[in-house]
Motif scaffolding. Structure first.
Motif, PDB file in Angstrom:
ATOM      1  N   ALA A  76     -10.771  -6.804 -79.679  1.00 29.31           N
ATOM      2  CA  ALA A  76      -9.615  -6.170 -79.047  1.00 29.31           C
ATOM      3  C   ALA A  76      -8.470  -6.016 -80.036  1.00 29.31           C
ATOM      4  O   ALA A  76      -7.779  -4.992 -80.056  1.00 29.31           O
ATOM      5  CB  ALA A  76      -9.163  -6.993 -77.840  1.00 29.31           C
ATOM      6  N   THR A  80      -7.039  -2.353 -80.993  1.00 29.80           N
ATOM      7  CA  THR A  80      -5.647  -2.005 -80.729  1.00 29.80           C
ATOM      8  C   THR A  80      -4.883  -1.729 -82.018  1.00 29.80           C
ATOM      9  O   THR A  80      -3.999  -0.869 -82.038  1.00 29.80           O
ATOM     10  CB  THR A  80      -4.935  -3.097 -79.914  1.00 29.80           C
ATOM     11  OG1 THR A  80      -5.062  -4.346 -80.588  1.00 29.80           O
ATOM     12  CG2 THR A  80      -5.499  -3.194 -78.522  1.00 29.80           C
ATOM     13  N   THR A 106      -7.669  -0.185 -75.473  1.00 27.96           N
ATOM     14  CA  THR A 106      -8.013  -1.150 -74.431  1.00 27.96           C
ATOM     15  C   THR A 106      -8.781  -0.486 -73.283  1.00 27.96           C
ATOM     16  O   THR A 106      -9.566  -1.145 -72.611  1.00 27.96           O
ATOM     17  CB  THR A 106      -6.768  -1.880 -73.902  1.00 27.96           C
ATOM     18  OG1 THR A 106      -5.814  -0.930 -73.455  1.00 27.96           O
ATOM     19  CG2 THR A 106      -6.170  -2.771 -74.974  1.00 27.96           C
ATOM     20  N   ALA A 121      -7.390  -8.695 -74.034  1.00 20.70           N
ATOM     21  CA  ALA A 121      -6.785  -7.375 -74.246  1.00 20.70           C
ATOM     22  C   ALA A 121      -5.266  -7.458 -74.217  1.00 20.70           C
ATOM     23  O   ALA A 121      -4.582  -6.827 -75.030  1.00 20.70           O
ATOM     24  CB  ALA A 121      -7.277  -6.389 -73.187  1.00 20.70           C
ATOM     25  N   GLY A 161      -1.652  -2.208 -72.872  1.00 20.97           N
ATOM     26  CA  GLY A 161      -2.978  -2.793 -73.019  1.00 20.97           C
ATOM     27  C   GLY A 161      -3.610  -3.181 -71.695  1.00 20.97           C
ATOM     28  O   GLY A 161      -4.792  -2.914 -71.453  1.00 20.97           O
ATOM     29  N   HIS A 165      -6.811  -1.338 -70.050  1.00 21.50           N
ATOM     30  CA  HIS A 165      -8.003  -2.132 -69.745  1.00 21.50           C
ATOM     31  C   HIS A 165      -8.377  -2.008 -68.269  1.00 21.50           C
ATOM     32  O   HIS A 165      -9.553  -1.895 -67.930  1.00 21.50           O
ATOM     33  CB  HIS A 165      -7.766  -3.591 -70.119  1.00 21.50           C
ATOM     34  CG  HIS A 165      -9.007  -4.416 -70.051  1.00 21.50           C
ATOM     35  ND1 HIS A 165     -10.033  -4.286 -70.954  1.00 21.50           N
ATOM     36  CD2 HIS A 165      -9.391  -5.372 -69.176  1.00 21.50           C
ATOM     37  CE1 HIS A 165     -10.994  -5.127 -70.638  1.00 21.50           C
ATOM     38  NE2 HIS A 165     -10.627  -5.798 -69.556  1.00 21.50           N
TER      39      HIS A 165
END
Length: 179
Positions: A76, A80, A106, A121, A161, A165
């Motif tokens: 992650a 990112t 994410t 995340a 994020g 996600h």
């Protein structure tokens, strides 16, 4: 509607897998061979794992492994960082597109993941956004005026994020659900 027989089978498979991992990682004290526990002990470990009465710290390790995965966090973090960097290359709107890159990264992690990884995340996206802000405004941070900016950017990164996600997990759930 979920198949309870299938759920029980998955649970037993997971319990057997965890018992095998415990067998590999538990040392029986034989330093010369480096071998693990015997077959009878493995069967006993599987039975204890399936009943949920395993002793020692293995349940704590299993629970901690369920809450936070270092491997997932590193993936992650890398995704990112790449998303933030790619979004940041665009002149004039790079700051905003960096957060869009975090969202997309994410989102991909959520769509590809096989379990809930919100903690990994969220921490990764906040760390990347905060770090990006730190290095982008190093002069302000050195003077002492950049801390509020760093916190706000980390918060926006965390939000981007987690929302990315969530939507990735939602897409995955919608694509894999039976009609």
């Amino acid at each position: 509607m979920a198949d309870s027989g299938g759920e029980r089978t998955k649970t037993r498979d997971v319990d057997d897998l965890l018992a095998d991992v415990d067998d590999i990682t538990v040392d029986d004290g034989d330093a010369t061979t480096g071998s693990s526990t015997g077959t009878a002990d493995r069967v006993d470990n599987r039975e204890r794992a399936s009943r949920g009465t395993d002793q020692g710290g293995s349940r704590l390790r299993d629970r901690a492994g369920q809450l936070f995965s270092l491997r997932t966090f590193v993936v992650a973090l890398a995704l990112t960082a790449v998303g933030m960097a790619l979004g940041g290359f665009v002149p004039l709107v790079g700051g905003v597109l960096g957060f869009v890159g975090v969202f997309v990264a994410t989102f991909v992690l959520g769509a590809a993941g096989d379990r809930s990884q919100y903690l990994e995340a969220g921490i990764a996206s906040a760390a990347v956004a905060g770090g990006w802000s730190l290095f982008g405004n190093l002069t302000l941070v050195a003077v002492g005026a950049g801390l509020p900016l760093l916190v706000v950017n980390a918060g926006i990164g965390l939000l981007a994020g987690l929302v990315g996600h969530y939507f990735g997990r939602d897409l995955r759930d919608g694509l894999t659900r039976e009609i």
